[in-house]
Scaffold this motif. Structure first.
Motif, PDB file in Angstrom:
ATOM      1  N   PHE A  99       2.214  -2.335  -6.799  1.00 14.51           N
ATOM      2  CA  PHE A  99       0.889  -1.918  -6.331  1.00 14.51           C
ATOM      3  C   PHE A  99      -0.179  -2.224  -7.374  1.00 14.51           C
ATOM      4  O   PHE A  99      -1.218  -2.832  -7.073  1.00 14.51           O
ATOM      5  N   TYR A 100       0.066  -1.805  -8.612  1.00 16.59           N
ATOM      6  CA  TYR A 100      -0.937  -2.000  -9.657  1.00 16.59           C
ATOM      7  C   TYR A 100      -1.005  -3.445 -10.127  1.00 16.59           C
ATOM      8  O   TYR A 100      -2.087  -3.940 -10.475  1.00 16.59           O
ATOM      9  N   ALA A 101       0.122  -4.137 -10.131  1.00 16.02           N
ATOM     10  CA  ALA A 101       0.114  -5.538 -10.562  1.00 16.02           C
ATOM     11  C   ALA A 101      -0.681  -6.407  -9.598  1.00 16.02           C
ATOM     12  O   ALA A 101      -1.534  -7.204 -10.014  1.00 16.02           O
ATOM     13  N   THR A 157       0.036   5.067 -15.455  1.00 13.85           N
ATOM     14  CA  THR A 157       0.101   3.929 -14.540  1.00 13.85           C
ATOM     15  C   THR A 157       1.428   3.194 -14.649  1.00 13.85           C
ATOM     16  O   THR A 157       1.992   2.744 -13.642  1.00 13.85           O
ATOM     17  N   ARG A 158       1.952   3.065 -15.866  1.00 12.98           N
ATOM     18  CA  ARG A 158       3.182   2.309 -16.085  1.00 12.98           C
ATOM     19  C   ARG A 158       4.446   3.125 -15.880  1.00 12.98           C
ATOM     20  O   ARG A 158       5.549   2.554 -15.855  1.00 12.98           O
ATOM     21  N   THR A 211      -6.644   8.341 -12.484  1.00 12.44           N
ATOM     22  CA  THR A 211      -5.530   7.530 -12.947  1.00 12.44           C
ATOM     23  C   THR A 211      -4.227   7.876 -12.238  1.00 12.44           C
ATOM     24  O   THR A 211      -3.382   6.992 -12.026  1.00 12.44           O
ATOM     25  N   CYS A 212      -4.041   9.146 -11.878  1.00 14.39           N
ATOM     26  CA  CYS A 212      -2.815   9.547 -11.189  1.00 14.39           C
ATOM     27  C   CYS A 212      -2.687   8.786  -9.872  1.00 14.39           C
ATOM     28  O   CYS A 212      -3.678   8.407  -9.248  1.00 14.39           O
ATOM     29  N   ASP A 213      -1.455   8.598  -9.426  1.00 12.58           N
ATOM     30  CA  ASP A 213      -1.223   7.822  -8.207  1.00 12.58           C
ATOM     31  C   ASP A 213      -1.743   8.531  -6.968  1.00 12.58           C
ATOM     32  O   ASP A 213      -2.230   7.894  -6.031  1.00 12.58           O
ATOM     33  N   ALA A 232       3.930 -10.529  -4.315  1.00 13.01           N
ATOM     34  CA  ALA A 232       4.488  -9.537  -3.396  1.00 13.01           C
ATOM     35  C   ALA A 232       5.693 -10.096  -2.637  1.00 13.01           C
ATOM     36  O   ALA A 232       6.661  -9.370  -2.367  1.00 13.01           O
ATOM     37  N   SER A 233       5.659 -11.367  -2.304  1.00 12.81           N
ATOM     38  CA  SER A 233       6.794 -11.984  -1.617  1.00 12.81           C
ATOM     39  C   SER A 233       8.032 -11.996  -2.508  1.00 12.81           C
ATOM     40  O   SER A 233       9.146 -11.691  -2.059  1.00 12.81           O
TER      41      SER A 233
END
Length: 274
Positions: free
Chosen positions: A228-230, A109-110, A133-135, A243-244
């Motif tokens: 995306f994950y955050a 993920t990281r 877990t894979c994107d 996101a901004s």
């Protein structure tokens, strides 16, 4: 097994057969192949540590933009190595195994580069967790996915973390509570995988997707994957604020300037990764 496996082409045939993890690089894509087919590519401590170490190395390799995670033999991954688990029935051994598995999943993920699972056969328990877990994931039509721990008295609690983030709650609970396998087509409907391909086209279609992504700005891919994950773990207002700020930082990057200028000038962009 060293932490950083040699490229497959650099290994003699005997070593190639014994190495639990192989790596091949081409056109900005690194393909990591789980190579324990006799053990159904079960995630031993050694294999998980080697895979985690290789992902960290790839994270520092500017020649690689995308990773494909593949597997040798008819099974993608049967989950944890149950023989290894039961060989030392101590709390310390179990804690070490599941901590290593969690560290591996977090490394995927990281990693600031997209990871695509190429699933040719069964992916069960921690193997299903690996796919979730894979994107992205591309699977052969014959592939199957299951979290069958409940059938042997071991609920798939760590696979549940990735599965419940990839599919809806009720489909995830059904897989976890019944242990039943789902087909590739059903896995695509649930959002566990992206595409289904004929077995003889699986590698080609996965590589085509990887190369399509690898043609993008590596900086933009890294920014986007992290964001995306955050944001997925935030509340709505916090996600928009984050996101901004990410968009603003992205706009100030050289690759964004180049990409927008190239679009306006109707020419291909030349990425610099900054």
């Amino acid at each position: 097994m060293s932490a950083h496996p040699l490229p497959a082409a650099a290994l003699p045939a005997a070593a190639l057969a014994e190495a639990p993890l192989l790596r091949r690089d081409a056109d900005g894509v690194a393909t990591l192949t789980l190579n324990r087919p006799v053990a159904r590519n079960a995630l031993s401590l050694g294999l998980m540590a080697a895979l985690e170490a290789e992902l960290h190395a790839i994270g520092q390799d500017p020649a690689v933009t995308v990773v494909i995670l593949a597997a040798a033999g008819p099974v993608f991954c049967a989950g944890h190595d149950l023989k290894e688990l039961r060989a030392d029935p101590s709390r310390a051994h179990y804690e070490r195994t599941f901590a290593q598995c969690s560290a591996l999943m977090l490394a995927i993920t990281r990693l600031p580069k997209p990871v695509i699972a190429q699933v040719q056969g069964m992916a069960t328990a921690a193997g299903c967790q690996l796919v979730a877990t894979c994107d992205l994931a591309v699977a052969a039509a014959e592939a199957r996915f299951a979290t069958p721990g409940v059938n042997i008295g071991l609920f798939c609690s760590t696979p549940m973390v990735a599965l419940s983030r990839a599919v809806g709650r009720k489909p995830a609970m059904e897989m976890l509570l019944t242990g039943d396998a789902v087909t590739a087509d059903r896995a695509r409907e649930l959002g566990l995988i992206n595409r289904v391909a004929p077995a003889d086209r699986l590698a080609a279609e996965t590589e085509a997707l990887a190369r399509q992504i690898a043609a993008k700005s590596p900086l933009t891919l890294a920014i986007g994957k992290e964001a995306f994950y955050a944001q997925a773990e935030m509340g709505l207002q916090s996600a928009y604020d984050y996101a901004s700020e990410t968009m603003t930082r992205n706009m100030l990057a050289r690759d964004a300037e180049e990409g927008i200028d190239a679009f306006l000038q109707k020419r291909p962009p030349v990425w610099q990764g900054r």
